[in-house]
Design an enzyme around this catalytic site. Structure first.
Site, PDB file in Angstrom:
ATOM      1  CG  ASP A  29     -15.682 -34.942 -14.252  1.00  0.00           C
ATOM      2  OD1 ASP A  29     -14.870 -34.923 -14.841  1.00  0.00           O
ATOM      3  OD2 ASP A  29     -16.433 -36.812 -14.525  1.00  0.00           O
ATOM      4  CG  HIS A  32     -15.044 -26.982 -18.523  1.00  0.00           C
ATOM      5  ND1 HIS A  32     -15.021 -26.992 -19.582  1.00  0.00           N
ATOM      6  CD2 HIS A  32     -14.932 -28.743 -18.773  1.00  0.00           C
ATOM      7  CE1 HIS A  32     -15.212 -27.658 -20.121  1.00  0.00           C
ATOM      8  NE2 HIS A  32     -14.968 -28.543 -19.423  1.00  0.00           N
TER       9      HIS A  32
END
Ligand code: SDX
Length: 428
Positions: free
Chosen positions: A364, A307
């Site tokens: 996700d 991320h």
């Protein structure tokens, strides 16, 4: 912290103001840098550049903190509903019961879409990606609601444009799904709350009233809350950029939907399931795929990992992983890719390559497993991400307009050819 930062260029020094946010984040305000020094800054991917000051969402990537309007994501996911969180993001405070009831009834009044829009659904090839359909259908709302094109709407007119979009998005998303499986569309019913109505339009049948499982409603609320906003991510920055040109809300959101489609961003939830399926078909050898992800010469990336901001756990991933176990158990589903996901996560979290680069599961990584358990096909996952992110996108667009922010127009450093004379084609 001093009030200014000093930049030294040659024999000159310049003082630039320091801005400190309410969560003690610090920034150097460079808005006058070029006027003062003739220099600009360069920051590919805006990894160190703040685009705005916002009061909507705060996240701390090192601590794994995410808050909407000061409320922790953990509390909101556990105690709130998606519609209540949408109200919070849009208007800044949790609603009273009366405000929430009025919000729900305003939305219920606008869940239908113009009947002529059904022709657009018929125009898409049956296997066309739902995200391409969603972006096209959302921007086409401006054709049916031309009042939304007025960039000088009153607050009431703007609010109605917002209510219409949030109301119709659930209908459009569910109809995209129905068309993809060749089933007749189901119309919205005002007796249902927002999420139940969406699930009924998605999984309901023309021939009989179906029972919407409260486990599914609760899981859907949680997933939509977790996706509702995430400060200045790629798609939200796109919505702000397009909106900064005084472009209407529907076109700004359609641009955000397109940005979210990318597999490095919201498209990752679809890519994660496709990756897990591939690993399963390959015999479930997670070690082999971890090594592929580490190999610079191999184009494979561990989707759902890493991320830009979270350099510790993504708090949403922790909540979704827990919900995953609960939902699959309550629905009596044994999904082999869940076990592969857990093996992959455990292996990666103990591998120096991922640890050194602070690569952890993101929102996700597990969301697709729940969406699948709830009955959604893989290519609908990113559309569900968009449905959840909608109130955040709209809140950010609204804040940008309320703050009268200038049109977005970054600078560049030119590195191309200099001073070439034109040569006739006969001489080239
Ligand atoms: C979302 O911004 C947001 O808030 C987004 C989001 C939201 O709510 O809006 O949180 C939603 O988009 C989540 C992210 C979903 N994307 C994925 O899961 C795709 C896989 N992840 C990556 O591609 C990557 O981690 C990004 C895109 C998420 C972040 O990329 P960065 O910050 O530009 O980091 P990078 O690509 O420069 O990677 C740094 C290093 C590199 O190695 P080195 O060159 O230093 O040796 O880490 C490696 C990368 O190769 N790396 C990975 C990896 N992610 C980064 N290696 C293997 N697998 C991965 N998934």
């Amino acid at each position: 912290m001093s009030e200014t930062a000093t930049v030294k260029l040659g024999d000159k020094t310049y003082d630039l103001p320091i801005v400190t946010g309410t969560e003690n984040e610090n920034a150097i305000d460079i808005s006058k840098l070029r006027d003062l020094t003739g220099f600009i800054t360069l920051d590919s991917g805006y990894k160190n550049t703040g685009a705005t000051k916002s009061a909507i969402t705060y996240l701390d990537g090192e601590q794994g903190i995410l808050k909407y309007r000061g409320y922790s994501i953990e509390e909101l996911a556990e105690k709130s509903s998606f519609l209540e969180v949408s109200y919070l993001l849009l208007y800044g405070n949790l609603p009273t019961k009366e405000q929430l009831d009025n919000f729900q009834s305003a939305i219920s009044r606008h869940t239908l879409i113009h009947e002529d829009m059904k022709k657009f659904f018929d125009g898409f090839p049956s296997k066309s990606h739902p995200m391409g359909q969603l972006s096209s259908l959302v921007v086409s709302l401006s054709s049916f609601y031309p009042e939304s094109l007025n960039s000088n709407q009153t607050a009431e007119e703007q609010n109605l444009t917002i209510i219409k979009l949030i109301a119709k998005m659930a209908t459009v998303v569910s109809w995209i799904y129905k068309k993809s499986i060749g089933h007749p569309i189901i119309y919205p019913q005002n007796k249902y709350d927002y999420v139940t109505n969406f699930l009924n339009m998605t999984f309901g049948q023309r021939t009989e009233e179906i029972e919407i499982d409260p486990v599914v409603v609760s899981a859907m609320n949680t997933l939509l809350i977790l996706h509702a906003d995430h400060e200045q991510n790629c798609s939200t920055s796109t919505v702000r950029m397009v909106g900064s040109s005084d472009c209407n809300l529907y076109a700004s959101i359609a641009a955000g939907i397109s940005a979210l489609w990318g597999p490095l961003h919201g498209g990752a939830n679809q890519a994660v399931i496709e990756m897990l399926e591939k690993i399963k078909e390959d015999g479930g050898d997670t070690e082999k795929w971890i090594n592929k992800a580490k190999d610079k010469n191999d184009g494979f990336r561990l989707m759902g990992f890493g991320h830009r901001v979270y350099k510790n756990f993504d708090p949403r991933a922790k909540i979704i992983k827990k919900a995953c176990d609960e939902v699959l158990e309550k629905l009596g589903i044994d999904d082999p890719v869940l076990e592969i996901a857990k093996k992959l996560e455990a292996a990666a979290l103990n591998d120096p390559y991922f640890v050194e680069r602070k690569l952890y599961p993101n929102v996700d990584f597990y969301s697709g497993i729940i969406y699948r358990a709830l009955g959604f096909p893989t290519d609908m996952f990113t559309v569900l991400f968009a449905l959840g992110r909608l109130p955040g996108w709209v809140a950010q667009w609204k804040e940008m307009k309320e703050n009268k922010e200038p049109i977005g127009r970054p600078r560049q450093v030119y590195i191309g050819e200099v001073n070439r004379d034109f040569v006739d084609i006969s001489q080239r």
